[in-house]
Design an enzyme around this catalytic site. Sequence first.
Site, mmCIF file in Angstrom:
data_model
loop_
_atom_site.group_PDB
_atom_site.id
_atom_site.type_symbol
_atom_site.label_atom_id
_atom_site.label_comp_id
_atom_site.label_asym_id
_atom_site.label_seq_id
_atom_site.Cartn_x
_atom_site.Cartn_y
_atom_site.Cartn_z
ATOM 1 N N CYS A 140 -17.663 3.802 -3.860
ATOM 2 C CA CYS A 140 -18.777 2.919 -3.493
ATOM 3 C C CYS A 140 -20.113 3.447 -4.033
ATOM 4 O O CYS A 140 -21.092 2.714 -4.097
ATOM 5 C CB CYS A 140 -18.861 2.767 -1.978
ATOM 6 N N THR A 191 6.103 -0.099 6.635
ATOM 7 C CA THR A 191 6.656 -1.207 5.867
ATOM 8 C C THR A 191 7.999 -1.616 6.469
ATOM 9 O O THR A 191 8.386 -1.109 7.527
ATOM 10 C CB THR A 191 6.864 -0.804 4.396
ATOM 11 N N ALA A 221 2.302 2.401 4.415
ATOM 12 C CA ALA A 221 1.369 1.992 3.359
ATOM 13 C C ALA A 221 -0.011 1.776 3.956
ATOM 14 O O ALA A 221 -0.151 1.394 5.126
ATOM 15 C CB ALA A 221 1.858 0.718 2.660
#
Length: 553
Positions: free
Chosen positions: A45, A277, A284
């Site tokens: 960022c 998952t 994840a």
Amino acid sequence: MSSLKIVIVGGVAGGASAAAKARRVNESAEITMFERGPYVSFANCGLPYYVGNTIVDRNDLLLQTPEKFWKRFRITVKIRHEVLSIHRPERTVAVKNLESGETFDVTYDKLILAPGAGAVVPEIPGIHARNIFTVKTVPDSDAIKQFLANHRAKRALVVGGGFIGLETAEALMNLGMTVTLVELAPQILPPFDKDMAMLMAVHLQEQGVNIIVGDAVTVFHTKDGLAEEAELESGTRLPCDLAILSIGVRPELKLAKDAGLAIGESGGIVVNEYQQTIDPNIYAAGDAVEIVHLVTGKPARIPLAGPANKQGRVAGANAAGGHLKFPGAIGTAIVESLGMMAAKTGLSEREAQSQGFNFFVSVTHPLDHADYYPGAEALHMKLIVEKTTGRLLGAQIIGEQGVDKRIDVLATAISARMTVEGLEHLDLAYAPQFSSAKGPVIMAGFVAANILRGEVQTMTGEELQKKLAAKEPLQLLDVRTQAEFHETHIPQAWLIPVDELRDHLDDLDQTKETIVYCRVGLRGYQACRILLQHGFQKVYNLTGGILSFNGKK
């Protein structure tokens, strides 16, 4: 008994957060992280600010190094190593050393995927010219700075008017370049509503940025490997010495897809609240993951640093034996460019409509602090409110100061499922240099709650424009002063200043639909209350006043 083997694919926000949290939960686990790039954890960022020399020291962008990870956490980090495939039955991953070309298998007990998202680079002629860049990684920003050090670049083209595009435009302006920004959507800041994005666009244009919307680059004309001109779909040709692509990001899903993991309707890896998952041994996190949008309750992909860090923390804890949950996110985000800030949380008006909510809109333009204390600036605030319950669904703010603190209050209110009547009664800090006794959030609550209780009906600028275009029979009343009216007014409007309204009630048609407006909405509301109590039935206040209607600050 062998220790738990945790393998993490990808660093930066999701992967690095997962690694550190896994270690804090489980001191004996064997943790290995593979990162395809040369840096395991960096402040992506901050890259536009490094390009524009706001951040001078490159090392400030590097949050962690492999050496630091080992010294503090005893985590093995392998940079320039790409995980090629996952073999779920054997619980192994195939890894390639990108420096040596060697490929080898690594076993895991628990696997965490944090592949992130890559910058979108459309396949158009000339796109791979040496002066066309993205701003997604440290090497990206290094390449831009190296190019600028070796070339005299005066004309810059920024393709994409989202957050990174606006930050990059500021960076290049700070370097003394003339900047043209091209956005395919009919507005900059596509996640925002058009009336709010328009305020930001006006400011950037006042600062010298050339903005083109509703158009797209179709070809870069090159010479000696450098792009000299961008040709748009409209036929416009833009000379450029440098081009930055900030079109968006695309989740890195190949690894998950090849392994047979589920991909959701929003285009992200499907996980449960534990970041697990469909394979209980694979977690994840980050930009490639589908999460729950806490306003709609539906799956969404929100590629922002805040959710990515929190997801990584949950994935890391649970892979190491913990029991944390990630409930979802509401997409709170903020950007600043050339002195103006734009922030959004929850749903926009357009998003609420597409999701089938029954809602209304309330727009206010309060000052960020007491007007008698020097330096007060306007905040342009828009609330999206559920009609039946008064629940706050979303908010947007544009302004020069105090935007961050107000959007955070409203984000907290949305997360707590507060109503706008709850905003009325917030007990917020007040001193004249910080806010007003009836601060901007509280004032926005007052206005929206008045609408919710039926004290006044409102109409948005877009709704009024449609009525005017259709030439519907209506009574458009401007209740500002004569001087304000002569400076600018909406065509067809009839001027009766609010202080004179009671003396001219007989001049108005009570049976006609009456739309009242002032500069920001306050005098319009007062006029509506007068009319309603004198027998007028179909009365509407133009929410946000003429300021929201024409986009002038």
